[in-house]
Enzyme design. Structure first.
Site, PDB file in Angstrom:
ATOM      1  N   TYR A   1      38.252  27.781  34.404  1.00 51.67           N
ATOM      2  CA  TYR A   1      38.042  29.245  34.159  1.00 51.67           C
ATOM      3  C   TYR A   1      37.038  29.751  33.062  1.00 51.67           C
ATOM      4  O   TYR A   1      36.326  30.693  33.391  1.00 51.67           O
ATOM      5  CB  TYR A   1      39.496  29.991  34.160  1.00 51.67           C
ATOM      6  CG  TYR A   1      39.572  31.421  34.169  1.00 51.67           C
ATOM      7  CD1 TYR A   1      39.539  32.086  35.204  1.00 51.67           C
ATOM      8  CD2 TYR A   1      39.577  32.200  32.924  1.00 51.67           C
ATOM      9  CE1 TYR A   1      39.572  33.551  35.121  1.00 51.67           C
ATOM     10  CE2 TYR A   1      39.905  33.446  32.889  1.00 51.67           C
ATOM     11  CZ  TYR A   1      39.728  34.182  33.990  1.00 51.67           C
ATOM     12  OH  TYR A   1      39.743  35.527  33.807  1.00 51.67           O
TER      13      TYR A   1
ATOM     14  N   LYS B   1      33.526  31.827  32.839  1.00 54.48           N
ATOM     15  CA  LYS B   1      33.356  32.985  32.374  1.00 54.48           C
ATOM     16  C   LYS B   1      32.331  32.827  31.080  1.00 54.48           C
ATOM     17  O   LYS B   1      31.479  33.911  30.826  1.00 54.48           O
ATOM     18  CB  LYS B   1      34.824  33.460  31.545  1.00 54.48           C
ATOM     19  CG  LYS B   1      35.681  33.797  32.727  1.00 54.48           C
ATOM     20  CD  LYS B   1      35.200  34.857  33.749  1.00 54.48           C
ATOM     21  CE  LYS B   1      36.479  35.375  34.602  1.00 54.48           C
ATOM     22  NZ  LYS B   1      35.884  36.318  35.602  1.00 54.48           N
TER      23      LYS B   1
HETATM   24  P1  NAD Z   1      43.431  40.010  41.259  1.00 50.18           P
HETATM   25  O1  NAD Z   1      43.728  38.685  41.687  1.00 50.18           O
HETATM   26  O2  NAD Z   1      44.242  40.979  41.350  1.00 50.18           O
HETATM   27  O3  NAD Z   1      42.171  40.409  41.869  1.00 50.18           O
HETATM   28  C1  NAD Z   1      41.054  39.277  42.306  1.00 50.18           C
HETATM   29  C2  NAD Z   1      40.539  39.975  43.552  1.00 50.18           C
HETATM   30  O4  NAD Z   1      39.567  38.680  43.922  1.00 50.18           O
HETATM   31  C3  NAD Z   1      41.262  39.808  44.694  1.00 50.18           C
HETATM   32  O5  NAD Z   1      41.433  40.878  45.585  1.00 50.18           O
HETATM   33  C4  NAD Z   1      41.074  38.467  45.542  1.00 50.18           C
HETATM   34  O6  NAD Z   1      41.376  38.591  46.915  1.00 50.18           O
HETATM   35  C5  NAD Z   1      39.502  38.568  45.306  1.00 50.18           C
HETATM   36  N1  NAD Z   1      39.058  37.474  45.538  1.00 50.18           N
HETATM   37  C6  NAD Z   1      39.195  36.015  45.162  1.00 50.18           C
HETATM   38  N2  NAD Z   1      38.568  35.236  45.649  1.00 50.18           N
HETATM   39  C7  NAD Z   1      37.479  35.864  46.372  1.00 50.18           C
HETATM   40  C8  NAD Z   1      36.171  35.516  46.858  1.00 50.18           C
HETATM   41  N3  NAD Z   1      35.989  34.119  47.286  1.00 50.18           N
HETATM   42  N4  NAD Z   1      35.653  36.385  47.615  1.00 50.18           N
HETATM   43  C9  NAD Z   1      35.931  37.702  47.549  1.00 50.18           C
HETATM   44  N5  NAD Z   1      37.018  38.079  47.079  1.00 50.18           N
HETATM   45  C10 NAD Z   1      37.786  37.198  46.270  1.00 50.18           C
HETATM   46  O7  NAD Z   1      43.013  39.880  39.644  1.00 50.18           O
HETATM   47  P2  NAD Z   1      42.052  40.860  38.766  1.00 50.18           P
HETATM   48  O8  NAD Z   1      43.022  40.658  37.330  1.00 50.18           O
HETATM   49  O9  NAD Z   1      41.890  42.077  39.338  1.00 50.18           O
HETATM   50  O10 NAD Z   1      40.936  40.069  38.450  1.00 50.18           O
HETATM   51  C11 NAD Z   1      39.546  40.826  38.629  1.00 50.18           C
HETATM   52  C12 NAD Z   1      38.592  39.931  37.598  1.00 50.18           C
HETATM   53  O11 NAD Z   1      38.995  40.200  36.417  1.00 50.18           O
HETATM   54  C13 NAD Z   1      38.515  38.524  37.821  1.00 50.18           C
HETATM   55  O12 NAD Z   1      37.417  38.039  38.005  1.00 50.18           O
HETATM   56  C14 NAD Z   1      39.137  37.985  36.772  1.00 50.18           C
HETATM   57  O13 NAD Z   1      39.031  36.613  36.035  1.00 50.18           O
HETATM   58  C15 NAD Z   1      39.022  39.087  35.644  1.00 50.18           C
HETATM   59  N6  NAD Z   1      39.919  39.193  34.529  1.00 50.18           N
HETATM   60  C16 NAD Z   1      40.853  39.425  34.550  1.00 50.18           C
HETATM   61  C17 NAD Z   1      41.991  39.789  33.565  1.00 50.18           C
HETATM   62  C18 NAD Z   1      43.426  40.225  33.876  1.00 50.18           C
HETATM   63  O14 NAD Z   1      44.162  40.102  32.625  1.00 50.18           O
HETATM   64  N7  NAD Z   1      43.791  40.751  34.889  1.00 50.18           N
HETATM   65  C19 NAD Z   1      41.565  39.371  32.289  1.00 50.18           C
HETATM   66  C20 NAD Z   1      40.216  39.047  32.146  1.00 50.18           C
HETATM   67  C21 NAD Z   1      39.347  38.842  33.348  1.00 50.18           C
END
Ligand code: NAD
Length: 261
Positions: free
Chosen positions: A158, A162
């Site tokens: 991961y 990033k």
């Molecule tokens: P989440 O799990 O709610 O959302 C992720 C979404 O991506 C889901 O809807 C999932 O179905 C979709 N997804 C996964 N694999 C996929 C693929 N191969 N093709 C299409 N869609 C796909 O989590 P989130 O927190 O909303 O994450 C969104 C982004 O934010 C991610 O890139 C994550 O790394 C990043 N992020 C989140 C956080 C946090 O604390 N929530 C922090 C830093 C970064």
């Protein structure tokens, strides 16, 4: 509100939950036409579309796996066929899994890299191709993480994905600046979304995370969506190649807080 976003066509990957959902909803509230990408029907994309429409917004859904070249091409084509163009691409879809590196299989490594990093590359490339072909001064926004900067044991794949997104963003920003295409990166800290649901269900684990946040609370998806719409708007017209950290201060050495150190 950002009047420059009214009528713009925006595609958001992974938009059926968490940050992607909040981003899609916020763009729709700004008057943009939103393409909601989702991976499977289990993600209930119709709920997002219904909510947006109930609030007077415009949105359409398209299934697609961002790690697959053909699917990403379909997502951009769908935006063009449905709404006539693509002005903003938000490469948000991402996954994470806790695995000590000595147990990390090549398959697990590849899955995270292909979804998070290759997905952002494919989404950016397809958006750039459309924008160049039609002379669109568009905006591409990639969803990174504080872990493009903070090392994260048990999450090597991961963190590597990033870190890759950071330099992908900076390189594309430089490559397409003269065409008027802006490419920016957002690095959220800990946000309350399904990706963290299991961890935050445990009060002790949640407290451990909150202790790493100088502002003292877990962020809300809407606080990330607010950054995305600003970056996409004409208010950020001179901004390209940045990482906007939205992390409550997590990257600012929280162990030094309150005069420690
Ligand atoms: P989440 O799990 O709610 O959302 C992720 C979404 O991506 C889901 O809807 C999932 O179905 C979709 N997804 C996964 N694999 C996929 C693929 N191969 N093709 C299409 N869609 C796909 O989590 P989130 O927190 O909303 O994450 C969104 C982004 O934010 C991610 O890139 C994550 O790394 C990043 N992020 C989140 C956080 C946090 O604390 N929530 C922090 C830093 C970064």
């Amino acid at each position: 509100m950002y009047p420059s976003l009214k009528g713009k066509v925006v595609a958001v990957t992974g938009a059926s939950s968490g940050l992607g959902k909040a981003i899609a909803q916020r763009f729709a509230a700004e008057g943009a036409k939103v393409v909601v990408n989702y991976l499977t029907e289990d993600d209930k994309p119709d709920l997002v579309i219904e909510e947006i429409k109930a609030n007077g917004g415009e949105a359409s859904k398209i299934q697609g796996d961002v790690s697959q070249e053909h699917d990403v091409k379909r997502i951009v084509q769908f935006a063009v066929e449905t709404y006539g163009t693509l002005d903003v691409m938000v490469n948000n879809a991402g996954i994470q899994a806790e695995i000590p590196t000595e147990e990390l299989t090549l398959e697990s490594w590849n899955k995270v890299i292909q979804t998070n990093l290759t997905g952002a590359f494919l989404g950016s490339r397809e958006a750039v191709r459309h924008m160049l072909d039609h002379n669109i001064k568009g905006s591409i926004i990639n969803m990174s993480s504080v872990h493009q900067q903070i090392p994260w044991p048990h999450f090597a794949h991961y963190a590597a994905s990033k870190g890759g997104i950071k330099l992908l963003t900076e390189t594309l920003a430089l490559e397409y600046a003269s065409s008027g295409i802006r490419v920016n990166n957002i690095a959220p800290g800990a946000i309350d979304t399904p990706i963290n649901a299991e961890k935050f269900a445990d009060p002790e684990a949640k407290k451990d995370v909150v202790d790493l946040i100088p502002m003292g609370y877990i962020g809300k998806p809407e606080e990330i969506a607010a950054c995305v719409v600003w970056l996409a708007s004409s208010e950020a017209s001179y901004v390209t190649g940045i990482t906007l950290y939205a992390d409550g201060g997590m990257t600012k050495y929280p162990s030094f807080q309150a005069g420690k150190g």
